[in-house]
Design an enzyme around this catalytic site. Structure first.
Site, short mmCIF file in Angstrom:
data_model
loop_
_atom_site.label_atom_id
_atom_site.label_comp_id
_atom_site.label_asym_id
_atom_site.label_seq_id
_atom_site.Cartn_x
_atom_site.Cartn_y
_atom_site.Cartn_z
N ASN A 100 14.21 -1.46 -6.17
CA ASN A 100 13.44 -1.26 -4.94
C ASN A 100 11.85 -2.05 -4.93
O ASN A 100 11.40 -2.07 -3.92
CB ASN A 100 13.34 0.27 -4.60
CG ASN A 100 12.46 0.48 -3.57
OD1 ASN A 100 12.43 0.67 -2.35
ND2 ASN A 100 11.31 1.15 -4.10
N SER A 152 15.28 -7.61 3.10
CA SER A 152 14.51 -7.56 4.08
C SER A 152 14.96 -8.57 5.28
O SER A 152 15.62 -9.51 4.92
CB SER A 152 13.11 -8.12 3.49
OG SER A 152 12.18 -8.36 4.87
N TYR A 165 8.17 -14.37 -0.12
CA TYR A 165 9.00 -12.86 -0.16
C TYR A 165 10.28 -13.22 0.47
O TYR A 165 11.31 -12.82 0.12
CB TYR A 165 7.85 -12.29 0.80
CG TYR A 165 8.55 -10.92 0.96
CD1 TYR A 165 8.27 -9.96 -0.04
CD2 TYR A 165 8.86 -10.33 2.23
CE1 TYR A 165 8.97 -8.71 0.33
CE2 TYR A 165 9.45 -9.03 2.52
CZ TYR A 165 9.58 -8.30 1.52
OH TYR A 165 10.29 -6.95 1.77
N LYS A 169 13.87 -12.44 -1.07
CA LYS A 169 14.66 -11.71 -0.61
C LYS A 169 15.91 -12.14 -0.08
O LYS A 169 17.21 -11.56 -0.12
CB LYS A 169 13.88 -10.89 0.70
CG LYS A 169 12.92 -9.94 0.25
CD LYS A 169 13.47 -8.97 -0.68
CE LYS A 169 12.38 -8.02 -0.67
NZ LYS A 169 12.59 -6.77 -1.67
N1 LIG Z 1 8.67 -0.97 4.31
C1 LIG Z 1 9.59 -1.95 4.99
O1 LIG Z 1 9.57 -1.79 6.09
C2 LIG Z 1 10.32 -2.88 4.14
C3 LIG Z 1 11.06 -3.83 4.76
C4 LIG Z 1 11.91 -4.79 3.91
C5 LIG Z 1 11.75 -4.60 2.88
N2 LIG Z 1 11.10 -3.61 2.09
C6 LIG Z 1 11.40 -3.74 0.67
O2 LIG Z 1 11.45 -2.22 0.22
C7 LIG Z 1 10.81 -2.05 -1.04
C8 LIG Z 1 9.82 -0.83 -1.13
O3 LIG Z 1 8.82 -1.18 -0.43
P1 LIG Z 1 7.89 -0.07 0.38
O4 LIG Z 1 7.84 -0.70 1.63
O5 LIG Z 1 8.51 1.31 0.08
O6 LIG Z 1 6.55 -0.42 -0.26
P2 LIG Z 1 5.68 0.28 -1.48
O7 LIG Z 1 4.65 -0.50 -1.89
O8 LIG Z 1 5.17 1.87 -0.99
O9 LIG Z 1 6.48 0.54 -2.72
C9 LIG Z 1 6.77 -0.38 -3.54
C10 LIG Z 1 6.59 0.20 -4.74
O10 LIG Z 1 6.98 -0.86 -5.99
C11 LIG Z 1 5.95 -0.60 -6.87
N3 LIG Z 1 6.07 -1.84 -7.96
C12 LIG Z 1 5.42 -3.16 -7.54
N4 LIG Z 1 5.66 -3.77 -8.70
C13 LIG Z 1 6.17 -3.25 -9.54
C14 LIG Z 1 6.65 -3.81 -10.63
N5 LIG Z 1 6.52 -5.17 -11.14
N6 LIG Z 1 7.39 -2.80 -11.52
C15 LIG Z 1 7.51 -1.34 -10.92
N7 LIG Z 1 7.20 -1.09 -9.90
C16 LIG Z 1 6.48 -2.02 -9.12
C17 LIG Z 1 4.78 -0.36 -6.24
O11 LIG Z 1 4.03 0.29 -7.16
C18 LIG Z 1 5.05 0.40 -5.17
O12 LIG Z 1 5.06 1.90 -5.45
C19 LIG Z 1 10.31 -3.39 -1.52
O13 LIG Z 1 11.29 -4.38 -2.15
C20 LIG Z 1 9.99 -3.99 -0.14
O14 LIG Z 1 10.00 -5.30 -0.29
C21 LIG Z 1 10.36 -2.81 2.62
#
Ligand SMILES: NC(=O)c1ccc[n+]([C@@H]2O[C@H](COP(=O)([O-])OP(=O)(O)OC[C@H]3O[C@@H](n4cnc5c(N)ncnc54)[C@H](O)[C@@H]3O)[C@@H](O)[C@H]2O)c1
Length: 303
Positions: A100, A152, A165, A169
């Site tokens: 994630n 995503s 990105y 994805k």
């Molecule tokens: N929020 C959305 O609507 C959405 C939509 C599509 C995809 N996503 C995907 O969902 C996932 C979670 O995103 P989110 O929205 O909760 O954002 P977020 O920033 O709250 O969570 C992402 C987490 O990943 C951690 N992280 C980043 N790089 C890292 C690394 N190298 N090693 C370990 N941890 C690391 C960050 O510290 C963060 O806590 C991501 O992959 C994001 O691309 C989110």
């Protein structure tokens, strides 16, 4: 029937906040022992901080659950192995992995730096490889594993300004399509979630009202089900969030089958473009062999 993770060990990467935290809390509530991994950097992937992962571990423990933190970056090969080692050292097994962790470096292609491209690929796609590479022999040996990759809508459908990105994805779908085959014999189910939720990553692209309304908890049920023993589907892409749960799929149109006898030219393609691109009667394909078999079957039918 209630879905339980009693006796199971789950790794959630990037679980120090947002979606990952919500997944980790639900799995722990349902009995899993959880490795809460988070590097703790900023949304662009810069810096590191142990506090976010530790805070989620504290939350899980305060609620009566069991968890350990891990602060490695998924983007390094050693980091991936150390995350799995954390689970093995603490709990002696790994059943569930939710890849994630994520960062964003949104910028139009003509302004994108090499570092913007490499960093995003390193965290998302290499960061899924490193952890799964380390866990795969364990899954094979125990004949059990449940995996979530994170795509995503940007990767499935495309989003302006996210070529790095979006491409990373989409790569998740390619990774899943192979792992669903390599894992099948060993009861390893690999599925992909395309979530929508208000988190710090979406704060820059969603109005605050939307960030507050679209809770990560609306994504959690799909992920929890997909990583449970009850789920025996593999190779699915599920879009979840904002009150929606649906499957997304790549399909192959019937096209035209002129066969090999007469060589065709570009003018033939031009004249037949509507038939070649038609999706009437389009169907999904399970793997590359199926699509090749389909070509051969049509050839035999036509000859
Ligand atoms: N929020 C959305 O609507 C959405 C939509 C599509 C995809 N996503 C995907 O969902 C996932 C979670 O995103 P989110 O929205 O909760 O954002 P977020 O920033 O709250 O969570 C992402 C987490 O990943 C951690 N992280 C980043 N790089 C890292 C690394 N190298 N090693 C370990 N941890 C690391 C960050 O510290 C963060 O806590 C991501 O992959 C994001 O691309 C989110």
């Amino acid at each position: 029937m209630a879905i339980s993770f009693d006796g199971q060990v789950a790794i959630v990467t990037g679980a120090g906040g947002g979606l990952g935290r919500a997944y980790a809390l639900d799995l722990a509530k349902r009995g899993a022992q959880v490795v809460v991994n988070d590097l703790g950097g900023d949304p662009r992937g810069e810096g590191a901080n142990a506090a976010p992962a530790q805070k989620v571990v504290d939350e899980i423990k305060a609620a009566g659950g069991e968890a350990v933190p891990n602060y490695d970056s998924v983007a390094s090969y050693e980091g991936g192995f150390n995350i799995v080692k954390t689970a093995m050292d603490a709990y002696g097994r790994v059943d569930v992995i939710i890849c994630n962790a994520g960062i964003l470096r949104d910028i139009a292609l003509h302004n994108m730096s090499e570092d913007d491209w490499d960093s995003v690929f390193a965290v998302h796609i290499k960061g899924s490889f490193t952890v799964l590479r380390a866990a795969w022999p364990i899954f094979r040996q125990q004949s059990y594993g449940r995996v979530i990759l994170t795509s995503s809508s940007s990767g499935i459908w495309g989003q302006f300004g996210q070529s790095n990105y979006g491409a990373a994805k989409t790569a998740m779908l390619g990774f899943m399509n192979v792992l669903k085959q390599e894992g099948a014999k060993y009861n390893v189910m690999v599925n992909t979630i395309a979530p929508v939720a208000g988190t710090r990553l979406t704060q820059s692209v969603m109005p605050q009202e939307m960030v507050d309304r679209l809770k990560p908890e609306h994504v959690v049920p799909a992920v929890t089900y997909l990583v449970s023993n009850e789920n025996t589907d593999s190779g699915l892409v599920i879009e979840a969030g904002a009150g929606n749960y649906n499957r997304a799929v790549m399909v192959k149109g019937p096209g035209l089958r002129p066969g090999l006898e007469d060589l065709k030219d570009a003018e033939w393609v031009q004249e037949n473009w509507a038939g070649i691109t038609s999706l009437d009667g389009a169907i999904p394909m399970w793997n590359a062999q199926t699509t090749l078999a389909d070509f051969e079957a049509q050839k035999t039918k036509g000859s």
